[in-house]
Every structure is written in structure tokens, then in C-alpha cells.
Design a protein around this motif. Structure first.
Motif, PDB file in Angstrom:
ATOM      1  N   GLN A  98       0.837  -1.202   0.000  1.00 22.96           N
ATOM      2  CA  GLN A  98       0.000   0.000   0.000  1.00 22.96           C
ATOM      3  C   GLN A  98       0.874   1.255   0.000  1.00 22.96           C
ATOM      4  N   PHE A  99       1.901   1.252   0.833  1.00 23.50           N
ATOM      5  CA  PHE A  99       2.823   2.381   0.920  1.00 23.50           C
ATOM      6  C   PHE A  99       3.529   2.605  -0.417  1.00 23.50           C
ATOM      7  N   PHE A 100       3.977   1.524  -1.050  1.00 20.49           N
ATOM      8  CA  PHE A 100       4.690   1.612  -2.329  1.00 20.49           C
ATOM      9  C   PHE A 100       3.818   2.232  -3.414  1.00 20.49           C
ATOM     10  N   PHE A 101       2.589   1.736  -3.564  1.00 21.09           N
ATOM     11  CA  PHE A 101       1.716   2.245  -4.626  1.00 21.09           C
ATOM     12  C   PHE A 101       1.281   3.683  -4.363  1.00 21.09           C
TER      13      PHE A 101
ATOM     14  N   GLY B 148       4.525  10.207  -6.662  1.00 15.00           N
ATOM     15  CA  GLY B 148       5.711  10.633  -7.405  1.00 15.00           C
ATOM     16  C   GLY B 148       5.430  10.781  -8.888  1.00 15.00           C
ATOM     17  N   THR B 149       4.639   9.858  -9.433  1.00 17.33           N
ATOM     18  CA  THR B 149       4.257   9.938 -10.847  1.00 17.33           C
ATOM     19  C   THR B 149       3.454  11.200 -11.122  1.00 17.33           C
ATOM     20  N   GLU B 150       2.547  11.546 -10.196  1.00 22.09           N
ATOM     21  CA  GLU B 150       1.743  12.759 -10.382  1.00 22.09           C
ATOM     22  C   GLU B 150       2.624  14.008 -10.364  1.00 22.09           C
ATOM     23  N   CYS B 151       3.620  14.040  -9.489  1.00 24.27           N
ATOM     24  CA  CYS B 151       4.565  15.167  -9.474  1.00 24.27           C
ATOM     25  C   CYS B 151       5.218  15.342 -10.844  1.00 24.27           C
ATOM     26  N   CYS B 152       5.693  14.242 -11.399  1.00 22.66           N
ATOM     27  CA  CYS B 152       6.379  14.287 -12.699  1.00 22.66           C
ATOM     28  C   CYS B 152       5.417  14.668 -13.826  1.00 22.66           C
ATOM     29  N   LEU B 153       4.190  14.170 -13.765  1.00 20.49           N
ATOM     30  CA  LEU B 153       3.196  14.508 -14.789  1.00 20.49           C
ATOM     31  C   LEU B 153       2.837  15.991 -14.751  1.00 20.49           C
ATOM     32  N   LEU B 154       2.714  16.540 -13.553  1.00 16.12           N
ATOM     33  CA  LEU B 154       2.406  17.965 -13.427  1.00 16.12           C
ATOM     34  C   LEU B 154       3.539  18.813 -14.014  1.00 16.12           C
ATOM     35  N   ALA B 155       4.777  18.347 -13.854  1.00 16.80           N
ATOM     36  CA  ALA B 155       5.916  19.046 -14.448  1.00 16.80           C
ATOM     37  C   ALA B 155       5.859  18.958 -15.976  1.00 16.80           C
ATOM     38  N   ALA B 156       5.518  17.781 -16.493  1.00 18.14           N
ATOM     39  CA  ALA B 156       5.396  17.606 -17.944  1.00 18.14           C
ATOM     40  C   ALA B 156       4.286  18.490 -18.514  1.00 18.14           C
ATOM     41  N   MET B 157       3.187  18.609 -17.783  1.00 16.19           N
ATOM     42  CA  MET B 157       2.076  19.450 -18.226  1.00 16.19           C
ATOM     43  C   MET B 157       2.453  20.925 -18.197  1.00 16.19           C
ATOM     44  N   ALA B 158       3.288  21.329 -17.229  1.00 21.48           N
ATOM     45  CA  ALA B 158       3.770  22.712 -17.183  1.00 21.48           C
ATOM     46  C   ALA B 158       4.654  23.006 -18.393  1.00 21.48           C
TER      47      ALA B 158
ATOM     48  N   PHE C  12       7.797   5.083  -9.891  1.00 21.55           N
ATOM     49  CA  PHE C  12       8.136   3.721  -9.460  1.00 21.55           C
ATOM     50  C   PHE C  12       9.400   3.715  -8.608  1.00 21.55           C
ATOM     51  N   LEU C  13      10.427   4.440  -9.066  1.00 27.09           N
ATOM     52  CA  LEU C  13      11.688   4.486  -8.314  1.00 27.09           C
ATOM     53  C   LEU C  13      11.506   5.194  -6.976  1.00 27.09           C
ATOM     54  N   THR C  14      10.669   6.245  -6.966  1.00 26.56           N
ATOM     55  CA  THR C  14      10.376   6.949  -5.707  1.00 26.56           C
ATOM     56  C   THR C  14       9.748   6.004  -4.698  1.00 26.56           C
ATOM     57  N   GLY C  15       8.740   5.256  -5.155  1.00 33.06           N
ATOM     58  CA  GLY C  15       8.074   4.295  -4.273  1.00 33.06           C
ATOM     59  C   GLY C  15       9.010   3.211  -3.800  1.00 33.06           C
ATOM     60  N   LEU C  16       9.863   2.720  -4.703  1.00 32.86           N
ATOM     61  CA  LEU C  16      10.791   1.636  -4.370  1.00 32.86           C
ATOM     62  C   LEU C  16      11.814   2.078  -3.326  1.00 32.86           C
ATOM     63  N   VAL C  17      12.401   3.255  -3.527  1.00 35.75           N
ATOM     64  CA  VAL C  17      13.435   3.743  -2.603  1.00 35.75           C
ATOM     65  C   VAL C  17      12.838   4.032  -1.228  1.00 35.75           C
TER      66      VAL C  17
ATOM     67  N   VAL D  58      14.729  12.105  -1.449  1.00 36.96           N
ATOM     68  CA  VAL D  58      13.834  11.680  -2.530  1.00 36.96           C
ATOM     69  C   VAL D  58      12.812  12.765  -2.841  1.00 36.96           C
ATOM     70  N   VAL D  59      12.259  13.362  -1.787  1.00 39.44           N
ATOM     71  CA  VAL D  59      11.297  14.451  -1.980  1.00 39.44           C
ATOM     72  C   VAL D  59      11.954  15.619  -2.708  1.00 39.44           C
ATOM     73  N   CYS D  60      13.191  15.936  -2.322  1.00 41.38           N
ATOM     74  CA  CYS D  60      13.909  17.025  -2.989  1.00 41.38           C
ATOM     75  C   CYS D  60      14.218  16.678  -4.449  1.00 41.38           C
ATOM     76  N   ALA D  61      14.620  15.414  -4.686  1.00 39.69           N
ATOM     77  CA  ALA D  61      14.992  14.997  -6.036  1.00 39.69           C
ATOM     78  C   ALA D  61      13.791  14.960  -6.973  1.00 39.69           C
ATOM     79  N   VAL D  62      12.702  14.330  -6.522  1.00 39.19           N
ATOM     80  CA  VAL D  62      11.517  14.176  -7.382  1.00 39.19           C
ATOM     81  C   VAL D  62      10.605  15.399  -7.289  1.00 39.19           C
TER      82      VAL D  62
END
Length: 318
Positions: free
Chosen positions: A101-104, A110-120, A154-159, A203-207
Motif C-alpha cells: 500500500q505504501f509503495f503504490f 511521485g508519478t503525479e509530481c512528474c506529470l504535473l511538471a510535464a504538463m507545465a 516507481f523508483l520513488t516508491g521503491l526507494v 527523494v522528496v527534494c529529487a523528485v
């Protein structure tokens, strides 16, 4: 050490949820069920609409469709378990179930963070470089950006999952929360959480930090481009294309950073539950509304769909 680790992995966690307010159980269940149902309906509806209407087959709506899918996955990682627990006396979750549950949840966040950046970046390309927009946002590039977003999540969740669930959880394994979130898990650890908190911060700073930087730089160029537009109407039109995205960014980043960038020493149970409910359930429900209310393309697509249904109904009655 191995025995201690095995005990930690086999024992269950107990989720307190909202059981400290038994008189509100029925009301809270109906409220959260309504929020989750609307999240599924509105996001699925938006995905279907984008797929059906060719006028919405553009990079912006390609990203928006993926954002809706992520929002469904994001809230679905916690909502079904939370709703089921309202009817259970003993709200338990296994060590593996908690980690999954924590991983997903973290991965989709993390995926949403990256998508919002792509949309910007997409809005920057459309407003600042309209003549090069087709080249800058080709279908191949859009697909690569989305794949990168999912990989980053995925990497954010894994780490973060690895750093948290290598801790030793002993004594009362009671999580005073409605799902396996970071702050209450750190509180339960009977080993040092310093390394996990450092990893979480990095991780929060990186992603999150990199995504936020992309958003800020993109909007810096957007504002510079908009200020060069002479007509007030042209400026308003340009700003309106970014208003929905900017609202989503402020809501998501604001609540997420507030929750994850404070230490376990300042951890407040009730405060974190409210904040977690906001970014884990309410924001995924609001996103399709935010993007639809002021979006002319989506309104036109919905209107055409309604007109088509009326025509089909009329033909059936003849």
C-alpha cells in the motif's frame, strides 16, 4: 538480528482509522464512499471522453488522461481498504500488505509530481513557442515524458518503501492512521529513523523539488511571454489555459510537502489524517472538475456528446 527481522515481517499492523469517533462512523463511511465514487466516475468519464473525441487528441489532453489514471490509482491504493475497515472490529493489515500500500501510494504520488511538471512544460511550449509546438511536443516525445513520469514514480516508491520497511517495528504495532503512511510508520519504529528520514528528504527534494523547479521555470517563461502580448483579451486567454493546471499544482504540492517535509517529532495524528485525506482522496476527486469547468474544448466535447445522444434517442423513438 535475523529472528528480530522475521518477527517484524510476519506480524500484522493495526490501523486505528477513525475508530476514536464511533458516533461518526456511519457519516464518515458515506462521505468517503461518495468521494471515492465521484473520483472514479469523474476521472473515468474524462478518460473515456478524451479517447472518444478526436478534438481532444492533443498533448495537453494526453497528459490529462494519464493524470486521471494516476489519480484513480492513487486514491484506490488507500480507499477500498479504508472503506472495508469501517465494518471491522479489528482493522489489521499484514506487513507485506502495508508495504505494498505504501509503495503504490508513494509511487503514484511521485508519478503525479512528474506529470504535473510535464504538463507545465507543455503549457510553456504552447504559449512561449507556438510555432515550434508540434516539434517540441510530438507524440513520441509525449510518450517518452509519460514513461519517464511513471519510471520516476516507481523508483520513488521503491526507494522510500525500502528505506522505511527495513526498520524494526516492535511493541504495539498500532498505526494511528487510516492507511500505511510515512509519519505514523516512523513513529512506530523502535530503531533509529534518521537514515529513513534523510532518504525521504532527499527523494522528496529529487523528485518533488525537480518537478517543482520545472514548473516554476516553465511558468517564468510563460509569464514573460504573456506580458509581451499587447491585448488584454489575449493575455487573459493565455492565462486561462494555465489556470487549471496551476490550481492543481498548488493544491497537490502544498498539501504533499506539508505532510512529508516535517519530522516525526512534530507529528500530529489528527492533523496528518486531515491532510492525508485531502491530498489522497479530495484532490483526485477535484482534478477532473478543475480541468473541466473552465475548459472550452471539454465543454464543447461534452455538448457534442449530449447532442449525439439526443439524436440517437430521437431516432429510436421514430
Amino acid at each position: 538480528m535475523a529472528v528480530r527481522r522475521n518477527i517484524s515481517m510476519t506480524a500484522n499492523f493495526i490501523l486505528v482509522g477513525f475508530s476514536e469517533h464511533p458516533e461518526l462512523q456511519g457519516v464518515l463511511f458515506m462521505l468517503f464512499l461518495g468521494i471515492y465514487s465521484m473520483t472514479l466516475a469523474w476521472n473515468l468519464g474524462l478518460i473515456v471522453l478524451i479517447r472518444m473525441k478526436s478534438c481532444l487528441h492533443s498533448p495537453m489532453y494526453f497528459f490529462l488522461g494519464n493524470l486521471s489514471f494516476v489519480d484513480i490509482s492513487y486514491t484506490s491504493s488507500i480507499a477500498p481498504k479504508m472503506l472495508c475497515d469501517f465494518f471491522k472490529q479489528q482493522k489489521t493489515i499484514s506487513f507485506v500488505g502495508c508495504a505494498a500500500q505504501f509503495f503504490f501510494f508513494i509511487g503514484m504520488g511521485g508519478t503525479e509530481c512528474c506529470l504535473l511538471a510535464a504538463m507545465a512544460y507543455d503549457r510553456y511550449a504552447a504559449i512561449s513557442n507556438p510555432l515550434l509546438y508540434t516539434a517540441l511536443m510530438s507524440p513520441t516525445i509525449c510518450v517518452r515524458m509519460v514513461i519517464t513520469a511513471y519510471t520516476g514514480g516507481f523508483l520513488t516508491g521503491l526507494v522510500q518503501t525500502s528505506s522505511v520497511f527495513q526498520l524494526h517495528f516492535c511493541g504495539p504495532r498500532v498505526i494511528d492512521h487510516f492507511f500505511c503512511d510515512l509519519p505514523p510508520l516512523l513513529v512506530l519504529s523502535c530503531s533509529s529513523t534518521f537514515l529513513s528520514q534523510v532518504v525521504n528528504f532527499l527523494v522528496v527534494c529529487a523528485v518533488g523539488g525537480t518537478s517543482a523547479l520545472v514548473v516554476l521555470v516553465s511558468y517564468g517563461y510563460i509569464i514573460a511571454a504573456v506580458m509581451k502580448i499587447h491585448s488584454t483579451q489575449g493575455r487573459m486567454k493565455a492565462f486561462n489555459t494555465c489556470a487549471s493546471h496551476l490550481t492543481t499544482v498548488i493544491l497537490f504540492y502544498g498539501s504533499g510537502l506539508f505532510s512529508y517535509l516535517h519530522s516525526s517529532a512534530s507529528y500530529s495524528q489528527d492533523q496528518d489524517k486531515v491532510v492525508s485525506m485531502f491530498y489522497g482522496a479530495v484532490i483526485p476527486m477535484l482534478n477532473p472538475i478543475i480541468y473541466s469547468l473552465r475548459n472550452k474544448d471539454i465543454k464543447d466535447a461534452l455538448k457534442k456528446l449530449k447532442d449525439r445522444k439526443k439524436q440517437i434517442s430521437s431516432l429510436c423513438l421514430i
